[in-house]
Design an enzyme around this catalytic site. Structure first.
Site, short mmCIF file in Angstrom:
data_model
loop_
_atom_site.label_atom_id
_atom_site.label_comp_id
_atom_site.label_asym_id
_atom_site.label_seq_id
_atom_site.Cartn_x
_atom_site.Cartn_y
_atom_site.Cartn_z
N TYR A 233 -46.61 22.90 29.57
CA TYR A 233 -46.43 21.39 29.75
C TYR A 233 -45.20 20.98 28.58
O TYR A 233 -44.51 20.20 29.01
CB TYR A 233 -47.63 20.89 29.09
CG TYR A 233 -47.73 19.18 29.17
CD1 TYR A 233 -47.41 18.39 30.06
CD2 TYR A 233 -47.73 19.08 27.63
CE1 TYR A 233 -47.38 17.09 29.69
CE2 TYR A 233 -47.65 17.49 27.44
CZ TYR A 233 -47.61 16.59 28.56
OH TYR A 233 -47.43 15.27 28.26
N ALA A 234 -45.40 21.57 27.67
CA ALA A 234 -44.37 21.15 26.37
C ALA A 234 -42.79 21.65 26.92
O ALA A 234 -41.86 20.82 26.73
CB ALA A 234 -44.57 21.81 25.11
#
Length: 423
Positions: A233-234
């Site tokens: 996600y990051a």
């Protein structure tokens, strides 16, 4: 689940366009007929012809009503108001931002694909709330370039608030492709549309505080090195920052990235920890609290939804103008990144204690050591840049915000019956 209003009666595409009454008895036609039709007959046939024509137009041009709704929703009612396309408008933050903009007189059009990451029902209820406030949502995917072209051909947007994304950290382990499609591919599709628009809109979009990863330096600052990210996600959000910076340099798009931290409040996301804590407390089920391997309680930046909305709106108001036209850059345009947190991290046990107090119930807690993968255990953010440039100043403390969330939760879901509330 309570409803906001009675649902309007809708006709599906399978509904008959007309009803033909048939008689089992034959109709006797007299031998003598009028030479000229009566006024009543002419009137009836005129109505039939009008209905047929309307049905034909609808079949030939099914987008006409859609475009009409889009134009109406985009209508600006205040002097120097904005015309904003809000992606992810049926989401938690998107719905709040869209309503805030509409209520101050800006034109707002929403778009959302209503994915089933946490089910449709809450998003559909948010859509009802948006419609009550005069905001129309187009159900569609922003990876669909034809949909975006239709929206931009219909409305001359001054700004885009891009909040659509695949959220969550752990889900990325199971389905990384969803994150690449929603957080990277769709961002490029949207930026391609924006760069080709005339005039180009300014773009404000949701990055994430998770780009800081396992960061030894606190508080987090926008000037800190954020590579490499520690989750999928990051990684997609960090990739988005690089992509938007490139479109800013090459095409003159004004772009502002907002690094959100943990946003909470009414109409929030059911996958968030505070949401599940309330559910478990009410149902008398134990909750799991993760603790760092050094036996330190994790701390997070919890920011109330109303404060985040103020930061989003201020980012739109101060975005500056894009300088390109038809994909060609005519000068430098602003590129900005802001942290939107509150500068006051709170431990998870402290958050649970506040929830217990508001619910007047106790809950059993299972404390588990965190593994090496996943989110960082401590988040503390420097918001001085947003304070200086946006006038951003959070005003809602955690006790007040959680009290408002619990009130909404009990209204929306109701309080379940449990045998013993003092677990």
């Amino acid at each position: 689940m309570p409803t906001l209003e009675e649902e309007p009666l809708l006709l599906s595409s399978s509904s008959p366009s007309c009803i033909i009454l048939r008689s089992s008895n034959p109709i006797m036609i007299p031998a003598f007929r009028r030479r000229f039709p009566s006024a009543t007959t002419v009137f009836i046939w005129a109505l039939v012809l009008l209905a047929f024509t309307a049905s034909y137009i609808t079949l030939v041009d099914p987008g006409s009503s859609l475009e009409k709704n889009v134009r109406s929703s985009a209508h600006v009612t205040r002097a120097d108001g904005l015309s904003v396309l809000v992606t992810g408008a049926a989401g938690f933050i998107g719905s709040h931002v869209a309503i805030a903009l509409k209520n101050r007189g800006d034109g707002v059009v929403g778009v959302d694909n209503f994915d089933n990451y946490y089910g449709r029902s809450l998003k559909e209820t948010r859509r009802d709330l948006l419609e009550l406030n005069g905001v129309y949502i187009v159900e569609g995917d922003i990876n669909d370039s034809r949909l975006l072209s239709m929206l931009f051909d219909t409305v001359e947007f001054t700004h885009v608030m891009h909040l659509a994304a695949q959220v969550g950290v752990q889900y990325a382990v199971e389905n990384p492709y969803a994150y690449v499609r929603s957080n990277v591919a769709s961002l490029v599709t949207l930026l391609e549309q924006c760069k080709s628009a005339h005039p180009q809109p300014a773009v404000v979009w949701a990055s994430s505080g998770s780009v800081y990863g396992v960061h030894n330096k606190v508080p987090y600052s926008e000037t800190d090195q954020v590579d490499p990210p520690d989750t999928i996600y990051a990684s997609t959000k960090r990739t988005g920052e690089e992509i938007t910076h490139t479109y800013n340099r090459l095409h003159g798009l004004s772009i502002t990235g907002l690094r959100f931290f943990t946003v909470y409040g009414p109409w929030g996301r059911p996958d968030m920890a505070y949401f599940s804590f309330v559910r478990n407390i009410l149902q008398g089920e134990p909750i799991t609290i993760y603790r760092a391997k050094n036996r330190v309680d994790p701390a997070r930046e919890f920011i109330y939804i109303d404060d985040i909305v103020k930061g989003c709106v201020a980012s739109l108001d101060t975005s500056g103008k894009s300088t390109g036209s038809g994909g060609l850059k005519n000068g430098s345009a602003p590129y900005r990144i802001f942290n939107l947190g509150n500068g006051s991290p709170v431990t998870v046990p402290a958050l649970v204690a506040i929830l217990e107090e508001n619910l007047k119930m106790r809950v059993e807690k299972d404390v588990v050591d965190m593994c090496g993968d996943g989110d960082d255990s401590f988040a503390y953010v420097n918001i001085s840049l947003a304070e200086r440039e946006l006038g951003y100043k959070p005003t809602t403390d955690l006790q007040t915000g959680l009290r408002e969330f619990v009130k909404w939760y009990l209204w929306y879901y109701g309080k379940p019956l449990v045998e013993d509330s003092n677990v």
